[in-house]
Scaffold this motif. Structure first.
Motif, PDB file in Angstrom:
ATOM      1  N   THR A  18       4.806  44.104  34.142  1.00  0.00           N
ATOM      2  CA  THR A  18       4.094  44.821  33.075  1.00  0.00           C
ATOM      3  C   THR A  18       2.592  44.795  33.312  1.00  0.00           C
ATOM      4  O   THR A  18       1.904  45.814  33.191  1.00  0.00           O
ATOM      5  CB  THR A  18       4.417  44.210  31.702  1.00  0.00           C
ATOM      6  OG1 THR A  18       5.818  44.334  31.454  1.00  0.00           O
ATOM      7  CG2 THR A  18       3.647  44.913  30.600  1.00  0.00           C
ATOM      8  N   ALA A  19       2.073  43.630  33.651  1.00  0.00           N
ATOM      9  CA  ALA A  19       0.636  43.508  33.901  1.00  0.00           C
ATOM     10  C   ALA A  19       0.221  44.338  35.111  1.00  0.00           C
ATOM     11  O   ALA A  19      -0.866  44.941  35.122  1.00  0.00           O
ATOM     12  CB  ALA A  19       0.266  42.044  34.108  1.00  0.00           C
ATOM     13  N   TYR A  20       1.052  44.386  36.129  1.00  0.00           N
ATOM     14  CA  TYR A  20       0.727  45.180  37.313  1.00  0.00           C
ATOM     15  C   TYR A  20       0.596  46.657  36.970  1.00  0.00           C
ATOM     16  O   TYR A  20      -0.248  47.362  37.514  1.00  0.00           O
ATOM     17  CB  TYR A  20       1.800  44.982  38.379  1.00  0.00           C
ATOM     18  CG  TYR A  20       1.578  45.796  39.635  1.00  0.00           C
ATOM     19  CD1 TYR A  20       0.532  45.494  40.498  1.00  0.00           C
ATOM     20  CD2 TYR A  20       2.418  46.863  39.952  1.00  0.00           C
ATOM     21  CE1 TYR A  20       0.326  46.241  41.652  1.00  0.00           C
ATOM     22  CE2 TYR A  20       2.216  47.609  41.107  1.00  0.00           C
ATOM     23  CZ  TYR A  20       1.169  47.290  41.948  1.00  0.00           C
ATOM     24  OH  TYR A  20       0.964  48.040  43.080  1.00  0.00           O
ATOM     25  N   GLU A  21       1.395  47.116  36.046  1.00  0.00           N
ATOM     26  CA  GLU A  21       1.347  48.520  35.651  1.00  0.00           C
ATOM     27  C   GLU A  21       0.074  48.854  34.885  1.00  0.00           C
ATOM     28  O   GLU A  21      -0.517  49.915  35.098  1.00  0.00           O
ATOM     29  CB  GLU A  21       2.568  48.854  34.786  1.00  0.00           C
ATOM     30  CG  GLU A  21       3.871  48.995  35.552  1.00  0.00           C
ATOM     31  CD  GLU A  21       3.950  50.278  36.358  1.00  0.00           C
ATOM     32  OE1 GLU A  21       3.246  51.243  36.006  1.00  0.00           O
ATOM     33  OE2 GLU A  21       4.720  50.306  37.330  1.00  0.00           O
ATOM     34  N   ALA A  66      -8.415  40.430  43.368  1.00  0.00           N
ATOM     35  CA  ALA A  66      -7.535  41.239  42.529  1.00  0.00           C
ATOM     36  C   ALA A  66      -6.702  40.331  41.630  1.00  0.00           C
ATOM     37  O   ALA A  66      -6.052  39.400  42.096  1.00  0.00           O
ATOM     38  CB  ALA A  66      -6.619  42.091  43.401  1.00  0.00           C
ATOM     39  N   GLY A  67      -6.731  40.623  40.338  1.00  0.00           N
ATOM     40  CA  GLY A  67      -5.981  39.807  39.396  1.00  0.00           C
ATOM     41  C   GLY A  67      -5.212  40.638  38.385  1.00  0.00           C
ATOM     42  O   GLY A  67      -5.383  41.858  38.277  1.00  0.00           O
ATOM     43  N   LEU A  68      -4.346  39.966  37.652  1.00  0.00           N
ATOM     44  CA  LEU A  68      -3.606  40.552  36.536  1.00  0.00           C
ATOM     45  C   LEU A  68      -3.869  39.683  35.310  1.00  0.00           C
ATOM     46  O   LEU A  68      -4.105  38.484  35.433  1.00  0.00           O
ATOM     47  CB  LEU A  68      -2.099  40.573  36.814  1.00  0.00           C
ATOM     48  CG  LEU A  68      -1.623  41.222  38.109  1.00  0.00           C
ATOM     49  CD1 LEU A  68      -0.115  41.029  38.261  1.00  0.00           C
ATOM     50  CD2 LEU A  68      -1.976  42.698  38.142  1.00  0.00           C
ATOM     51  N   TRP A  69      -3.806  40.279  34.128  1.00  0.00           N
ATOM     52  CA  TRP A  69      -4.011  39.495  32.922  1.00  0.00           C
ATOM     53  C   TRP A  69      -2.933  39.813  31.892  1.00  0.00           C
ATOM     54  O   TRP A  69      -2.293  40.855  31.936  1.00  0.00           O
ATOM     55  CB  TRP A  69      -5.402  39.739  32.335  1.00  0.00           C
ATOM     56  CG  TRP A  69      -5.607  41.114  31.746  1.00  0.00           C
ATOM     57  CD1 TRP A  69      -5.910  42.265  32.415  1.00  0.00           C
ATOM     58  CD2 TRP A  69      -5.513  41.478  30.361  1.00  0.00           C
ATOM     59  NE1 TRP A  69      -6.013  43.327  31.546  1.00  0.00           N
ATOM     60  CE2 TRP A  69      -5.781  42.875  30.272  1.00  0.00           C
ATOM     61  CE3 TRP A  69      -5.234  40.766  29.203  1.00  0.00           C
ATOM     62  CZ2 TRP A  69      -5.758  43.554  29.064  1.00  0.00           C
ATOM     63  CZ3 TRP A  69      -5.219  41.449  27.986  1.00  0.00           C
ATOM     64  CH2 TRP A  69      -5.484  42.830  27.931  1.00  0.00           C
ATOM     65  N   GLU A  70      -2.741  38.893  30.969  1.00  0.00           N
ATOM     66  CA  GLU A  70      -1.745  39.041  29.913  1.00  0.00           C
ATOM     67  C   GLU A  70      -2.273  38.445  28.612  1.00  0.00           C
ATOM     68  O   GLU A  70      -3.154  37.571  28.614  1.00  0.00           O
ATOM     69  CB  GLU A  70      -0.441  38.317  30.288  1.00  0.00           C
ATOM     70  CG  GLU A  70       0.562  39.184  31.051  1.00  0.00           C
ATOM     71  CD  GLU A  70       1.428  40.040  30.134  1.00  0.00           C
ATOM     72  OE1 GLU A  70       1.061  40.211  28.945  1.00  0.00           O
ATOM     73  OE2 GLU A  70       2.463  40.537  30.603  1.00  0.00           O
ATOM     74  N   ARG A  71      -1.724  38.912  27.505  1.00  0.00           N
ATOM     75  CA  ARG A  71      -2.023  38.344  26.188  1.00  0.00           C
ATOM     76  C   ARG A  71      -0.727  37.841  25.562  1.00  0.00           C
ATOM     77  O   ARG A  71       0.200  38.616  25.339  1.00  0.00           O
ATOM     78  CB  ARG A  71      -2.683  39.376  25.284  1.00  0.00           C
ATOM     79  CG  ARG A  71      -3.032  38.830  23.885  1.00  0.00           C
ATOM     80  CD  ARG A  71      -3.652  39.900  23.004  1.00  0.00           C
ATOM     81  NE  ARG A  71      -4.958  40.317  23.472  1.00  0.00           N
ATOM     82  CZ  ARG A  71      -5.231  41.523  23.973  1.00  0.00           C
ATOM     83  NH1 ARG A  71      -4.272  42.438  24.087  1.00  0.00           N
ATOM     84  NH2 ARG A  71      -6.450  41.824  24.383  1.00  0.00           N
ATOM     85  N   ILE A 124      -3.800  37.640  42.774  1.00  0.00           N
ATOM     86  CA  ILE A 124      -2.797  38.150  43.719  1.00  0.00           C
ATOM     87  C   ILE A 124      -3.131  37.671  45.130  1.00  0.00           C
ATOM     88  O   ILE A 124      -4.287  37.692  45.557  1.00  0.00           O
ATOM     89  CB  ILE A 124      -2.739  39.683  43.670  1.00  0.00           C
ATOM     90  CG1 ILE A 124      -2.363  40.144  42.253  1.00  0.00           C
ATOM     91  CG2 ILE A 124      -1.732  40.224  44.678  1.00  0.00           C
ATOM     92  CD1 ILE A 124      -2.274  41.643  42.100  1.00  0.00           C
ATOM     93  N   THR A 125      -2.102  37.234  45.845  1.00  0.00           N
ATOM     94  CA  THR A 125      -2.285  36.767  47.218  1.00  0.00           C
ATOM     95  C   THR A 125      -1.525  37.655  48.196  1.00  0.00           C
ATOM     96  O   THR A 125      -0.570  38.342  47.832  1.00  0.00           O
ATOM     97  CB  THR A 125      -1.808  35.315  47.388  1.00  0.00           C
ATOM     98  OG1 THR A 125      -0.381  35.259  47.187  1.00  0.00           O
ATOM     99  CG2 THR A 125      -2.497  34.393  46.408  1.00  0.00           C
ATOM    100  N   THR A 126      -1.968  37.603  49.440  1.00  0.00           N
ATOM    101  CA  THR A 126      -1.345  38.373  50.505  1.00  0.00           C
ATOM    102  C   THR A 126      -1.338  37.532  51.779  1.00  0.00           C
ATOM    103  O   THR A 126      -1.701  36.350  51.759  1.00  0.00           O
ATOM    104  CB  THR A 126      -2.108  39.696  50.726  1.00  0.00           C
ATOM    105  OG1 THR A 126      -1.420  40.488  51.698  1.00  0.00           O
ATOM    106  CG2 THR A 126      -3.535  39.448  51.208  1.00  0.00           C
TER     107      THR A 126
END
Length: 248
Positions: free
Chosen positions: A87-90, A136-141, A178-180
């Protein structure tokens, strides 16, 4: 993985670099020489790209039972598939500012005797000019679920009463990095590294659709990167001073 990083830039430099307001709370917390999981750290979210916000490092999905724990990293190869991150990626991406990150190398073999002490030597990875960059990151609540206790349960009382465990709970906003796969600079230190975005890709990461941003999740070329050993004092998150980034 990315488990520690540095953000030694001043508030004014951070604001100039990203064109975003830095709140007084963040200003008072800078600089940071040992950013660690569980800490509240500055990020820029796609929801409010003109102002830095303080989020907890360790992403907690909105559907989690509670706000403990959290995922500090998400693998680029599967980030769009894992329920924790999909969901966060979207629609909930963020920039995590830094000017270096740490990796540890196990020093367990003596070149002459073959013996070793099985310790780990920390290294700092940074640009040679120590510039600030964005991971690059993702976040959530995450918000607590308020279980209602109606009249049928107690015979009297407020139907909006919350359980004791929920009383006083507030929303928790958190992020992950995010890692690669590693580039040539990092590969001798670790088998993963953070996705470091080129400056021209930062806005795309925040506002592009999922198909567009997929191509950004690749290893940085490593041009003008350098690594050097630092003090093992960085091993403890309690230590956070400028001497941690000095070469040893």
């Amino acid at each position: 993985m990315c488990g520690r990083y540095t953000l030694s830039a001043s508030a004014s430099k951070l604001s100039d670099r990203f064109g975003a307001t830095v709140t007084s709370t963040i200003t008072d917390s800078l600089p940071r020489y040992n950013c660690a999981p569980g800490q509240t750290l500055p990020v820029i979210t796609n929801e409010n790209p003109n102002q830095f916000q303080q989020l907890k490092w360790g992403l907690i999905p909105s559907w989690a039972d509670d706000d403990t724990g959290g995922q500090i990293n998400a693998r680029a190869e599967t980030v769009d598939e894992k329920p924790t991150f999909a969901t966060a990626y979207e629609s909930q991406r963020c920039l995590v500012p830094a000017d270096g990150f740490y990796e540890w190398v196990r020093d367990d073999t003596d070149s002459e005797t073959g013996a070793g002490d099985n310790t780990k030597q920390p290294y700092r990875v940074t640009f040679s000019d120590d510039r600030t960059f964005a991971m690059a990151g993702l976040w959530e609540r995450w918000e607590p679920t308020h279980t209602q206790t109606g009249l049928s349960d107690f015979g009297a009382g407020d139907a909006d009463d919350m359980t004791d465990s929920e009383a006083g709970q507030q929303a928790t906003e958190s992020f992950t990095i995010i890692t690669t796969e590693p580039n040539d600079v990092v590969s001798s230190l670790h088998h993963r590294m953070a996705v470091v975005l080129p400056p021209e890709a930062e806005s795309v990461w925040l506002h592009g659709d999922a198909d567009t941003v997929e191509s950004l999740l690749t290893p940085h070329t490593g041009d003008q990167w350098e690594t050097y050993p630092v003090s093992t004092r960085v091993n403890s998150p309690a230590n956070d001073e400028s001497s941690l980034i000095d070469p040893v």
